[in-house]
Design a protein around this motif. Structure first.
Motif, mmCIF file in Angstrom:
data_model
loop_
_atom_site.group_PDB
_atom_site.id
_atom_site.type_symbol
_atom_site.label_atom_id
_atom_site.label_comp_id
_atom_site.label_asym_id
_atom_site.label_seq_id
_atom_site.Cartn_x
_atom_site.Cartn_y
_atom_site.Cartn_z
ATOM 1 N N ALA A 292 -11.874 4.784 -10.260
ATOM 2 C CA ALA A 292 -12.268 3.519 -10.864
ATOM 3 C C ALA A 292 -12.742 2.538 -9.798
ATOM 4 C CB ALA A 292 -11.089 2.925 -11.639
ATOM 5 N N GLN A 293 -13.646 1.651 -10.195
ATOM 6 C CA GLN A 293 -14.098 0.571 -9.320
ATOM 7 C C GLN A 293 -13.107 -0.581 -9.479
ATOM 8 O OE1 GLN A 293 -16.666 0.822 -7.141
ATOM 9 N NE2 GLN A 293 -16.853 2.951 -7.840
ATOM 10 N N LEU A 294 -12.210 -0.746 -8.518
ATOM 11 C CA LEU A 294 -11.130 -1.723 -8.624
ATOM 12 C C LEU A 294 -11.403 -2.932 -7.730
ATOM 13 C CD1 LEU A 294 -8.140 0.799 -8.557
ATOM 14 C CD2 LEU A 294 -9.266 -0.220 -10.550
ATOM 15 N N VAL A 295 -10.982 -4.078 -8.199
ATOM 16 C CA VAL A 295 -11.215 -5.319 -7.469
ATOM 17 C C VAL A 295 -10.393 -5.375 -6.187
ATOM 18 C CG1 VAL A 295 -10.931 -7.830 -7.591
ATOM 19 C CG2 VAL A 295 -11.817 -6.575 -9.563
ATOM 20 N N LEU A 296 -9.158 -4.894 -6.247
ATOM 21 C CA LEU A 296 -8.233 -4.975 -5.120
ATOM 22 C C LEU A 296 -7.655 -3.600 -4.857
ATOM 23 C CD1 LEU A 296 -6.942 -7.134 -3.219
ATOM 24 C CD2 LEU A 296 -5.065 -7.288 -4.865
ATOM 25 N N SER A 297 -7.403 -3.281 -3.599
ATOM 26 C CA SER A 297 -6.825 -1.990 -3.239
ATOM 27 C C SER A 297 -5.548 -1.735 -4.039
ATOM 28 C CB SER A 297 -6.506 -1.960 -1.738
ATOM 29 O OG SER A 297 -5.520 -0.991 -1.442
ATOM 30 N N PRO A 298 -5.365 -0.537 -4.633
ATOM 31 C CA PRO A 298 -4.153 -0.256 -5.407
ATOM 32 C C PRO A 298 -2.871 -0.436 -4.595
ATOM 33 C CG PRO A 298 -5.806 1.424 -5.811
ATOM 34 C CD PRO A 298 -6.321 0.586 -4.695
ATOM 35 N N TYR A 299 -2.875 -0.018 -3.338
ATOM 36 C CA TYR A 299 -1.659 -0.165 -2.535
ATOM 37 C C TYR A 299 -1.332 -1.635 -2.309
ATOM 38 C CZ TYR A 299 1.722 0.346 1.240
ATOM 39 O OH TYR A 299 2.873 0.280 1.999
ATOM 40 N N VAL A 300 -2.356 -2.463 -2.032
ATOM 41 C CA VAL A 300 -2.141 -3.896 -1.834
ATOM 42 C C VAL A 300 -1.573 -4.519 -3.110
ATOM 43 C CG1 VAL A 300 -3.263 -6.103 -1.331
ATOM 44 C CG2 VAL A 300 -3.948 -4.027 -0.090
ATOM 45 N N LEU A 301 -2.139 -4.146 -4.260
ATOM 46 C CA LEU A 301 -1.630 -4.674 -5.525
ATOM 47 C C LEU A 301 -0.180 -4.246 -5.741
ATOM 48 C CD1 LEU A 301 -2.094 -6.165 -8.197
ATOM 49 C CD2 LEU A 301 -2.896 -4.001 -9.176
ATOM 50 N N GLY A 302 0.144 -2.995 -5.399
ATOM 51 C CA GLY A 302 1.510 -2.517 -5.564
ATOM 52 C C GLY A 302 2.505 -3.295 -4.722
ATOM 53 N N VAL A 303 2.139 -3.585 -3.461
ATOM 54 C CA VAL A 303 3.021 -4.370 -2.589
ATOM 55 C C VAL A 303 3.220 -5.767 -3.165
ATOM 56 C CG1 VAL A 303 3.180 -5.463 -0.321
ATOM 57 C CG2 VAL A 303 2.484 -3.061 -0.508
ATOM 58 N N HIS B 141 0.233 -0.647 6.995
ATOM 59 C CA HIS B 141 -0.365 0.031 5.838
ATOM 60 C C HIS B 141 -1.310 -0.906 5.086
ATOM 61 C CE1 HIS B 141 1.994 3.629 6.355
ATOM 62 N NE2 HIS B 141 3.139 2.960 6.288
ATOM 63 N N LEU B 142 -0.945 -2.183 4.987
ATOM 64 C CA LEU B 142 -1.810 -3.135 4.301
ATOM 65 C C LEU B 142 -3.123 -3.339 5.047
ATOM 66 C CD1 LEU B 142 0.860 -5.783 3.241
ATOM 67 C CD2 LEU B 142 -0.497 -4.376 1.691
ATOM 68 N N GLU B 143 -3.043 -3.497 6.377
ATOM 69 C CA GLU B 143 -4.267 -3.691 7.157
ATOM 70 C C GLU B 143 -5.159 -2.459 7.102
ATOM 71 O OE1 GLU B 143 -2.697 -4.843 10.952
ATOM 72 O OE2 GLU B 143 -2.763 -6.994 10.462
ATOM 73 N N ALA B 144 -4.544 -1.281 6.965
ATOM 74 C CA ALA B 144 -5.344 -0.060 6.819
ATOM 75 C C ALA B 144 -6.112 -0.057 5.506
ATOM 76 C CB ALA B 144 -4.439 1.170 6.900
ATOM 77 N N ARG C 94 -1.095 -12.197 7.747
ATOM 78 C CA ARG C 94 -0.649 -13.211 8.702
ATOM 79 C C ARG C 94 0.843 -13.448 8.519
ATOM 80 N NH1 ARG C 94 -5.523 -17.540 7.483
ATOM 81 N NH2 ARG C 94 -7.270 -16.133 8.028
ATOM 82 N N HIS C 95 1.550 -13.508 9.661
ATOM 83 C CA HIS C 95 3.008 -13.683 9.644
ATOM 84 C C HIS C 95 3.332 -15.177 9.696
ATOM 85 C CE1 HIS C 95 7.161 -12.755 11.578
ATOM 86 N NE2 HIS C 95 7.232 -12.844 10.260
ATOM 87 N N HIS C 96 4.227 -15.622 8.803
ATOM 88 C CA HIS C 96 4.601 -17.033 8.733
ATOM 89 C C HIS C 96 6.068 -17.258 9.078
ATOM 90 C CE1 HIS C 96 0.755 -18.244 7.009
ATOM 91 N NE2 HIS C 96 0.819 -17.132 6.279
ATOM 92 N N GLY C 97 6.670 -16.376 9.851
ATOM 93 C CA GLY C 97 8.062 -16.529 10.244
ATOM 94 C C GLY C 97 9.005 -15.835 9.296
ATOM 95 N N ASP C 98 10.143 -15.403 9.840
ATOM 96 C CA ASP C 98 11.148 -14.663 9.073
ATOM 97 C C ASP C 98 10.487 -13.461 8.402
ATOM 98 O OD1 ASP C 98 13.127 -16.434 9.852
ATOM 99 O OD2 ASP C 98 12.762 -17.765 8.141
ATOM 100 N N TYR C 99 10.609 -13.365 7.076
ATOM 101 C CA TYR C 99 10.073 -12.202 6.362
ATOM 102 C C TYR C 99 8.851 -12.557 5.526
ATOM 103 C CZ TYR C 99 14.769 -10.543 7.498
ATOM 104 O OH TYR C 99 15.917 -10.177 8.156
ATOM 105 N N LEU C 100 8.239 -13.709 5.757
ATOM 106 C CA LEU C 100 7.143 -14.175 4.914
ATOM 107 C C LEU C 100 5.787 -13.824 5.536
ATOM 108 C CD1 LEU C 100 6.335 -15.759 2.383
ATOM 109 C CD2 LEU C 100 6.340 -17.834 3.790
ATOM 110 N N TYR C 101 4.903 -13.273 4.704
ATOM 111 C CA TYR C 101 3.550 -12.903 5.122
ATOM 112 C C TYR C 101 2.562 -13.409 4.071
ATOM 113 C CZ TYR C 101 5.918 -9.522 8.202
ATOM 114 O OH TYR C 101 6.717 -8.935 9.145
ATOM 115 N N SER C 102 1.340 -13.617 4.512
ATOM 116 C CA SER C 102 0.270 -13.965 3.562
ATOM 117 C C SER C 102 -0.870 -12.963 3.704
ATOM 118 C CB SER C 102 -0.240 -15.393 3.816
ATOM 119 O OG SER C 102 -0.771 -15.511 5.126
ATOM 120 N N LEU C 103 -1.600 -12.789 2.607
ATOM 121 C CA LEU C 103 -2.701 -11.821 2.536
ATOM 122 C C LEU C 103 -4.026 -12.563 2.503
ATOM 123 C CD1 LEU C 103 -1.149 -9.518 -0.225
ATOM 124 C CD2 LEU C 103 -1.249 -9.015 2.219
#
Length: 853
Positions: free
Chosen positions: A344-355, A377-380, A386-395
């Motif tokens: 399927a032609q998907l808007v967003l990578s399935p793995y990224v959506l799953g995370v 795995h996400l960057e792949a 981007r890491h925002h400290g502790d366990y927080l990340y942004s896409l």
């Protein structure tokens, strides 16, 4: 002195060596024979197809001849010329003179089969040459060696991919495989002018079935095989229900592939219904006669672990638990294969959506994770993390790279920040006035003016950020799995599952992966994702501390898998270790209860899948999809040695043969299917096998048969085996493959064509047909000729119309249990009447009332 020819010539030195294999003389002789003899058309149409002819003109003439023949019209130079004139092709093939020339050149029409064989052989050689050329091209293109070898093999195998002309098989050839299936499961004398039916009173009434007659045998569609109307059915694009599905729709088969609905019954009422509950908690409502393909404990302990048989809901209810083995559950149903759907032609990578679905912020493109490996795995997958400290990340969507350009002032190359920058720095920037035309920022995606950022506002809002992509997918603020992802290709769905499990997945002590969420909708979607990948999945709930009532319930999905379903290394290793130390029955689910319920409206469909299976229920459970006609065949072929052919578009040849063996040997059909065979049953079966092996009964279960194929096969059987009777099961499953105004018109064409077939071959043609719901709406439930389904022309064209009626189907306490009415509603050459026969369902046969048939 040696002389060499041009480099493009073959060893023979002549350019004719490069011509594709062909024999124009054989093509001309085959076509001439077809215009001289209709027998030649039957022989040639079985052996060659239009595209097998080398000359396009010959292909056009062949199509015209076959088309005329299929319509029952004469085929000669005049009629073929007229047909080509109507098509506008006469002058293109050389005119009428060329048709007469073809006929004049034929040595004899008796050799048509030999000419056709030469044409077919040359066509195979041309396909082989073409395949060789494609293999050479594939080899020079390079790539993965294994993929290249597979592609080359496919090209070679495709060379011999021709339409088979002899799909019918003699009964003797079918007995051995049918006997193998049974063994594995265990571990009239009066003279008449027509073909006997085996029923004394019916033969006396009709004097047998006569050559040239079209006989219609009609009844309500099967006596069961129906599911409740609200039963959900998965489709390649989502879901439908048993009540909504129509002929032509696509469902999903047990092999995971789309399969077309070729027939559907009307809604049926007042049938005994049951709830069938499975070990994973799923429940499906079916009627008593609905078929399920199950494996019993005895079959699972046999030599073949994949042994299974078709059983009705009633049969399963009666044998729910084993008589021995401490009353264990007896029946298991194999899991469906993973859904086999295109990418399927998907808007967003399935793995990224799953995370993001697993640990993401519902209103934004951020997620939390204690595993730095997940960032890799996400960057792949092509996103920026981007890491925002502790366990927080942004896409983030990676910034588009603007190509380098030369400064318009100094000429030095530089990389601009935005598309409208023309100079390399401040000094040059001040000197750029008046140099070149004024520049405007351009959006790199749509080419429209931008405000100076890399994308215009519209493109940025649509796809310029991960948040925009989440909004476009429809999940921002509403976590769920869109249907486009649930019906994507298997690799895409596995990537989605890996993203979900890498964030919110664990491994139970039993080695089963688990996924937990407080979102009921997301839990339902993940369940569908898991079963769509061919896994058996269980569900459980427990109360947890939450901010709302909805978030205070945790939904846990547990499934078994021998495959790697995680991407995170630590979870993957735990899963691999624990699953190797525990045994899980991963390929089936048990039927744990079959309980009677109040009758509900039910309905049945027929699919084109070879195994007759389609998926039903949210758990995607495989579920299955003509007896008196077979009794006619037994009487003619076995009792009186009259060659008979059965074209079955519903049952497989093995199913028909097993029914026939049951009827002839008087061994209950279910005993054969379940393997409950005693020593005397084996003795009787061996005697029956020896007695009927040489019977001239032929069975053809080729799918999607057209009338042209049936006609050609019947003519061949008439010539070789003196065919005396044709049976087609059943009329409503046939398809012309042509566009017609309505289904009624298509069935009307079948009816007329079958009547012409009966007259041409001078044999009775028996066609099974369905009745509409008219009988169920009357008090006595008896059928009438006006109930014939989809076409009044069936009634007009038929010489004999026989309607079947069993009172016990509608009244459980009927005093006529075991009886059936054979209603001769139309008899063109004699009287009409009702003949009462005995119905022995356990032997899958009808018999005379006075004595066994």
């Amino acid at each position: 002195m040696e002389v060499y020819g041009p480099p493009d010539q073959g060893p023979g030195g002549g350019p004719e060596d490069r011509l594709p294999p062909q024999d124009v003389a054989a093509e001309r002789s085959a076509l001439g024979s077809m215009m001289l003899s209709k027998d030649a058309i039957a022989e040639c149409s079985e052996m060659v197809k239009a595209q097998d002819f080398y000359r396009p003109a010959h292909e056009t003439i062949f199509e015209a001849c076959v088309d005329l023949y299929s319509r029952g019209e004469p085929v000669d130079a005049i009629t073929v010329g007229d047909e080509l004139t109507k098509r506008g092709d006469l002058q293109r093939i050389g005119g009428t003179a060329y048709l007469h020339q073809l006929i004049a050149e034929v040595p004899t029409a008796a050799n048509a089969a030999f000419y056709a064989e030469i044409v077919a052989e040359r066509a195979v050689l041309r396909r082989l040459v073409d395949a060789g050329t494609r293999i050479v091209q594939i080899g020079y293109q390079g790539g993965d060696v294994e993929d290249i070898v597979n592609a080359a093999q496919a090209e070679v195998y495709a060379v011999a991919d021709k339409r088979g002309g002899e799909d019918y098989q003699a009964l003797g050839m079918l007995i051995e495989p049918t006997m193998d299936e049974i063994e594995h499961a265990a571990g009239s004398s009066g003279e008449m002018t027509g073909v006997p039916t085996g029923f004394a009173e019916l033969d006396e009434l009709t004097n047998g079935l006569h050559p040239g007659q079209m006989v219609i045998i009609a009844a309500r569609p099967a006596v069961g095989k129906a599911l409740a109307l609200e039963t959900p059915l998965p489709t390649p694009g989502g879901w439908t229900t048993m009540g909504e599905v129509t002929v032509g729709d696509e469902l999903l088969g047990a092999d995971g592939r789309p399969t077309s609905v070729v027939a559907a019954t009307e809604v049926m009422h007042d049938r005994p219904c049951y709830e069938v509950e499975f070990s994973d908690g799923s429940v499906i409502v079916a009627d008593e006669e609905h078929l399920w393909v199950t494996s019993t404990r005895a079959e699972r302990r046999g030599s073949r672990q994949d042994a299974s048989s078709a059983r009705t809901t009633g049969d399963i209810a009666r044998t729910m638990r084993c008589a021995t083995a401490e009353g264990r559950l007896n029946h298991s149903v194999a899991l469906a294969a993973p859904l086999d759907l295109p990418e399927a032609q998907l808007v967003l990578s399935p793995y990224v959506l799953g995370v993001w679905l697993g640990d993401g912020e519902s209103a934004g493109a951020r997620f939390t994770s204690a595993d730095p490996e997940i960032v890799m795995h996400l960057e792949a997958e092509g996103v920026e993390v981007r890491h925002h400290g502790d366990y927080l990340y942004s896409l983030h969507v990676p910034a588009e790279t603007i190509p380098p350009r030369d400064c318009v002032v100094c000429g030095e190359p530089f990389t601009p920040h935005t598309s409208q920058v023309k100079t390399c720095g401040r000094v040059c920037g001040g000197r750029s006035r008046g140099v070149g035309s004024p520049s405007v920022a351009i959006c790199p995606d749509c080419g429209r003016p931008s405000s100076g950022s890399r994308r215009c506002r519209a493109c940025y809002a649509d796809h310029g950020s991960v948040r925009a992509l989440l909004r476009r997918t429809g999940v921002l603020g509403n976590k769920h799995i869109p249907m486009s992802y649930l019906r994507a290709s298997e690799p895409q769905r596995r990537a989605l599952l890996a993203g979900l499990l890498d964030t919110d997945g664990t491994v139970a002590a039993s080695g089963c992966p688990q996924f937990t969420t407080t979102s009921a909708r997301l839990a339902e979607d993940v369940y569908e994702l898991v079963v769509g990948l061919g896994y058996r999945c269980g569900r459980s709930r427990k109360t947890v501390a939450g901010h709302t009532a909805a978030s205070s319930v945790a939904h846990t999905l547990t499934f078994s898998s021998d495959e790697d379903v995680f991407r995170l290394e630590r979870k993957r290793l735990v899963h691999k270790e624990r699953r190797s130390r525990s045994f899980q029955r991963r390929n089936s689910r048990f039927i744990c209860d079959v309980r009677p319920v109040d009758s509900v409206p039910v309905r049945c469909v027929q699919v084109a899948a070879r195994d007759h299976l389609y998926l039903a229920g949210r758990s995607m459970i495989p579920t299955h999809n003509s007896t008196i006609a077979l009794d006619f065949a037994r009487a003619a072929a076995i009792k009186h040695q009259m060659a008979t052919v059965v074209f079955s578009l519903e049952m497989s040849r093995t199913e028909i043969t097993m029914r026939l063996l049951s009827a002839e040997s008087e061994i209950p059909l279910q005993n054969m299917r379940k393997g409950n065979m005693r020593d005397r049953d084996w003795t009787r079966l061996a005697e029956t096998q020896g007695r009927i092996t040489d019977a001239p009964l032929f069975i053809d279960d080729s799918p999607n048969m057209s009338l042209m194929e049936i006609r050609a096969k019947c003519r061949r059987l008439k010539q070789r085996n003196n065919l005396r009777m044709v049976i087609i099961d059943y009329l409503q499953l046939m398809s012309s493959g042509k566009r017609v105004e309505s289904r009624q018109q298509e069935v009307a064409e079948f009816s007329r064509a079958l009547k012409l077939l009966a007259k041409e071959l001078e044999v009775p043609v028996i066609a099974l047909s369905q009745l509409n719901r008219g009988p169920e709406q009357r008090t006595d439930k008896k059928p009438q000729m006006s109930d014939l389904r989809e076409s009044g022309s069936i009634e007009q064209d038929a010489d004999v119309v026989i309607l079947l009626h069993r009172e016990s189907l509608y009244e459980r306490e009927s005093p006529r249990e075991g009886e059936a009415d054979v209603i001769v509603a139309k008899h063109r050459n004699g009287p009409t009447d009702t003949v009462v026969v005995a119905f022995q369902g356990h032997y899958s046969r009808f018999t005379n009332m006075a004595s066994n048939f």
